[in-house]
Design a protein around this motif. Structure first.
Motif, PDB file in Angstrom:
ATOM      1  N   PHE A 175       3.961   0.632   9.272  1.00 21.12           N
ATOM      2  CA  PHE A 175       2.707  -0.105   9.418  1.00 21.12           C
ATOM      3  C   PHE A 175       1.520   0.652   8.821  1.00 21.12           C
ATOM      4  CE2 PHE A 175      -0.904  -1.685  12.142  1.00 21.12           C
ATOM      5  CZ  PHE A 175      -0.953  -2.952  11.565  1.00 21.12           C
ATOM      6  N   LEU A 176       1.623   1.957   8.691  1.00 22.82           N
ATOM      7  CA  LEU A 176       0.552   2.732   8.079  1.00 22.82           C
ATOM      8  C   LEU A 176       0.417   2.436   6.589  1.00 22.82           C
ATOM      9  CD1 LEU A 176       1.105   6.238   9.738  1.00 22.82           C
ATOM     10  CD2 LEU A 176      -0.417   4.394  10.483  1.00 22.82           C
ATOM     11  N   CYS A 177       1.401   1.779   6.007  1.00 23.16           N
ATOM     12  CA  CYS A 177       1.400   1.464   4.576  1.00 23.16           C
ATOM     13  C   CYS A 177       1.006   0.011   4.299  1.00 23.16           C
ATOM     14  CB  CYS A 177       2.776   1.745   3.970  1.00 23.16           C
ATOM     15  SG  CYS A 177       3.407   3.406   4.257  1.00 23.16           S
ATOM     16  N   TRP A 178       0.504  -0.698   5.303  1.00 20.72           N
ATOM     17  CA  TRP A 178       0.135  -2.106   5.132  1.00 20.72           C
ATOM     18  C   TRP A 178      -1.328  -2.212   4.723  1.00 20.72           C
ATOM     19  CZ3 TRP A 178       2.650  -6.226   8.735  1.00 20.72           C
ATOM     20  CH2 TRP A 178       4.029  -5.996   8.809  1.00 20.72           C
ATOM     21  N   TRP A 179      -1.579  -3.018   3.691  1.00 23.29           N
ATOM     22  CA  TRP A 179      -2.926  -3.266   3.195  1.00 23.29           C
ATOM     23  C   TRP A 179      -3.117  -4.764   3.006  1.00 23.29           C
ATOM     24  CZ3 TRP A 179      -5.977   1.153   2.409  1.00 23.29           C
ATOM     25  CH2 TRP A 179      -5.273   2.367   2.407  1.00 23.29           C
ATOM     26  N   ARG A 180      -4.353  -5.184   2.817  1.00 21.36           N
ATOM     27  CA  ARG A 180      -4.657  -6.585   2.525  1.00 21.36           C
ATOM     28  C   ARG A 180      -5.869  -6.649   1.600  1.00 21.36           C
ATOM     29  NH1 ARG A 180      -8.252  -8.922   7.145  1.00 21.36           N
ATOM     30  NH2 ARG A 180      -9.089  -7.058   8.097  1.00 21.36           N
ATOM     31  N   VAL A 181      -5.945  -7.724   0.831  1.00 22.59           N
ATOM     32  CA  VAL A 181      -7.020  -7.901  -0.139  1.00 22.59           C
ATOM     33  C   VAL A 181      -8.091  -8.800   0.467  1.00 22.59           C
ATOM     34  CG1 VAL A 181      -7.605  -8.679  -2.462  1.00 22.59           C
ATOM     35  CG2 VAL A 181      -5.365  -7.662  -2.018  1.00 22.59           C
ATOM     36  N   GLN A 224      -3.426 -11.539   2.817  1.00 18.15           N
ATOM     37  CA  GLN A 224      -1.982 -11.382   2.965  1.00 18.15           C
ATOM     38  C   GLN A 224      -1.621  -9.903   2.923  1.00 18.15           C
ATOM     39  OE1 GLN A 224       0.355 -13.411   0.009  1.00 18.15           O
ATOM     40  NE2 GLN A 224       2.294 -13.094   1.077  1.00 18.15           N
ATOM     41  N   TYR A 225      -0.673  -9.499   3.774  1.00 21.16           N
ATOM     42  CA  TYR A 225      -0.278  -8.101   3.836  1.00 21.16           C
ATOM     43  C   TYR A 225       0.580  -7.742   2.625  1.00 21.16           C
ATOM     44  CZ  TYR A 225      -1.755  -8.589   8.716  1.00 21.16           C
ATOM     45  OH  TYR A 225      -2.488  -8.831   9.850  1.00 21.16           O
ATOM     46  N   PHE A 226       0.375  -6.524   2.129  1.00 21.31           N
ATOM     47  CA  PHE A 226       1.181  -6.031   1.009  1.00 21.31           C
ATOM     48  C   PHE A 226       1.187  -4.504   1.060  1.00 21.31           C
ATOM     49  CE2 PHE A 226      -3.080  -5.589  -0.553  1.00 21.31           C
ATOM     50  CZ  PHE A 226      -3.050  -4.546  -1.455  1.00 21.31           C
ATOM     51  N   GLY A 227       1.974  -3.912   0.188  1.00 19.31           N
ATOM     52  CA  GLY A 227       2.044  -2.457   0.072  1.00 19.31           C
ATOM     53  C   GLY A 227       1.903  -2.029  -1.377  1.00 19.31           C
ATOM     54  N   LEU A 228       1.561  -0.790  -1.574  1.00 18.39           N
ATOM     55  CA  LEU A 228       1.469  -0.195  -2.908  1.00 18.39           C
ATOM     56  C   LEU A 228       2.430   0.987  -2.962  1.00 18.39           C
ATOM     57  CD1 LEU A 228      -2.342  -0.134  -3.777  1.00 18.39           C
ATOM     58  CD2 LEU A 228      -0.563  -1.386  -4.987  1.00 18.39           C
ATOM     59  N   ARG A 229       3.329   0.963  -3.920  1.00 17.27           N
ATOM     60  CA  ARG A 229       4.281   2.067  -4.070  1.00 17.27           C
ATOM     61  C   ARG A 229       4.303   2.557  -5.507  1.00 17.27           C
ATOM     62  NH1 ARG A 229       8.810   0.318  -6.720  1.00 17.27           N
ATOM     63  NH2 ARG A 229       9.318  -1.921  -6.634  1.00 17.27           N
ATOM     64  N   THR A 230       4.792   3.768  -5.667  1.00 18.19           N
ATOM     65  CA  THR A 230       4.906   4.335  -6.999  1.00 18.19           C
ATOM     66  C   THR A 230       6.089   3.694  -7.729  1.00 18.19           C
ATOM     67  OG1 THR A 230       6.275   6.138  -6.132  1.00 18.19           O
ATOM     68  CG2 THR A 230       3.908   6.509  -6.269  1.00 18.19           C
ATOM     69  N   VAL A 245       3.196  -0.384  -7.931  1.00 19.20           N
ATOM     70  CA  VAL A 245       3.886  -1.668  -7.821  1.00 19.20           C
ATOM     71  C   VAL A 245       3.434  -2.361  -6.541  1.00 19.20           C
ATOM     72  CG1 VAL A 245       6.129  -2.820  -7.681  1.00 19.20           C
ATOM     73  CG2 VAL A 245       5.877  -0.764  -9.081  1.00 19.20           C
ATOM     74  N   ILE A 246       3.103  -3.655  -6.651  1.00 19.27           N
ATOM     75  CA  ILE A 246       2.768  -4.465  -5.477  1.00 19.27           C
ATOM     76  C   ILE A 246       4.063  -4.777  -4.730  1.00 19.27           C
ATOM     77  CG2 ILE A 246       1.646  -6.563  -4.661  1.00 19.27           C
ATOM     78  CD1 ILE A 246      -0.247  -4.708  -6.068  1.00 19.27           C
ATOM     79  N   SER A 247       4.221  -4.259  -3.541  1.00 18.43           N
ATOM     80  CA  SER A 247       5.460  -4.437  -2.783  1.00 18.43           C
ATOM     81  C   SER A 247       5.218  -5.296  -1.554  1.00 18.43           C
ATOM     82  CB  SER A 247       6.041  -3.077  -2.368  1.00 18.43           C
ATOM     83  OG  SER A 247       5.119  -2.374  -1.553  1.00 18.43           O
ATOM     84  N   SER A 248       6.273  -5.920  -1.093  1.00 17.26           N
ATOM     85  CA  SER A 248       6.198  -6.794   0.078  1.00 17.26           C
ATOM     86  C   SER A 248       6.474  -5.999   1.349  1.00 17.26           C
ATOM     87  CB  SER A 248       7.207  -7.932  -0.057  1.00 17.26           C
ATOM     88  OG  SER A 248       7.276  -8.684   1.148  1.00 17.26           O
ATOM     89  N   VAL A 249       5.769  -6.346   2.415  1.00 16.30           N
ATOM     90  CA  VAL A 249       5.995  -5.715   3.717  1.00 16.30           C
ATOM     91  C   VAL A 249       6.455  -6.728   4.755  1.00 16.30           C
ATOM     92  CG1 VAL A 249       4.344  -3.866   3.267  1.00 16.30           C
ATOM     93  CG2 VAL A 249       3.554  -5.983   4.357  1.00 16.30           C
ATOM     94  N   ASP A 250       6.468  -8.014   4.394  1.00 11.62           N
ATOM     95  CA  ASP A 250       6.854  -9.060   5.341  1.00 11.62           C
ATOM     96  C   ASP A 250       7.991  -9.927   4.810  1.00 11.62           C
ATOM     97  OD1 ASP A 250       5.509 -10.304   3.317  1.00 11.62           O
ATOM     98  OD2 ASP A 250       3.980 -11.246   4.582  1.00 11.62           O
TER      99      ASP A 250
END
Length: 304
Positions: free
Chosen positions: A187-193, A144-150, A127-132
């Protein structure tokens, strides 16, 4: 000479009462654990049944990726010069990751790998999750920053994370930067495209991310891109899989190699059944700006 038990408890010789009591207690403990589903064989069966349970991916009507979407993250595979099959980012879990409570769910940290199976299930759906604080339904944009979760439920809501490699913590085979799933989001779970073409990357900054288009997924803290390594094979309970790391592989033109190219795969709005792109259809993916391609290509029997 090792001692040999010449008599059974039924002979009533020696400490027969203690032997009978121990056998009865062992049987009661076995039946009690069986009723609660705590036997190893029961846990293994429950793990495979739950982690391979089919998952419905999000249908993208306009072709753009949004926060809250359930997607598959698929590595696009090789080129004609270096052919290889695509793989999907998948959870690698064993009995140590199972919860001990009556409600079964996965506990972190969990490893991840690149599985050849492209069938949507709980193991490879994220799931594409929000971090901000961005609400669900908003379009995800480049840089843009985002997260990936199960997924919720058995997935345990684990977050994809990475950190700088150390001597004690690194990828098992390649010894590069490790990628895993953790319970706490930080912050270790932050990614960007990032746009896959470095010459057009600046022009696409802030543009919406399209599904089924090649992109780079960069880790915010380490600035390393997610990569699938076909040369480093992991043997898992689910078969042979590629190792997943966070490392940017550059060619002679300072462009990222195909190991860093990923696709956000969603469901096809034109098909009731969710089917995934076949190997021969992956090179036909549109990567041009302004394209509005669909992420799933039908591969039914009528098209074979």
């Amino acid at each position: 000479m090792a001692s040999v038990q010449n008599y059974r408890p039924s002979v009533r010789v020696g400490n027969w009462r203690e032997d009978v009591t121990l056998e009865e207690d062992s049987l009661k403990d076995f039946l009690h654990r069986k009723e609660r589903g705590e036997l190893r064989v029961q846990k293994s069966t429950a793990l495979k049944q739950n982690i391979l349970r089919p998952v419905s991916l999000t249908v993208s009507q306009d072709g753009f990726l949004r926060f809250g979407d359930t997607i598959m993250l698929v590595n696009s595979g090789g080129t004609k010069l270096d052919p290889r099959d695509p793989c999907s980012l998948s959870i690698i879990a064993d009995l140590s990751n199972m919860s001990s409570s009556s409600e079964l769910y996965l506990q972190g940290p969990c490893h991840v790998g690149g599985a050849s199976s492209l069938t949507p299930c709980m193991r490879n759906a994220f799931v594409i999750s929000s971090v901000d604080g961005t609400p669900d339904g908003e379009i995800l944009r480049y840089e843009q920053y985002f997260g990936l979760r199960t997924t919720a439920g058995f997935g345990g809501v684990l977050h994809l994370a990475s950190d700088h490699k150390t001597f004690q913590k690194c990828a098992k085979k390649s010894r590069l930067q490790e990628v895993n799933l953790v319970e706490q989001q930080d912050f270790l779970c932050w990614w960007r495209v990032l746009y896959f073409d470095p010459q057009e990357r600046l022009e696409h900054d802030g543009y919406p991310v399209e599904v089924n288009s090649k992109v780079l997924i960069s880790h915010c803290k380490t600035n390393q891109c997610l990569a699938a390594l076909p040369s480093h094979v992991l043997w898992t309970p689910f078969g042979k899989e590629f190792e997943i790391t966070a490392h940017t592989f550059l060619d002679s033109h300072k462009a990222e190699k195909d190991s860093n190219h990923w696709l956000f795969v969603t469901a096809d709005p034109g098909k009731e059944e969710q089917v995934l792109p076949q190997r021969q259809q992956v090179p036909a993916i549109n990567n041009g700006p302004g394209s509005n391609t669909k992420a799933i290509i039908a591969a039914g029997e009528d098209e074979s």
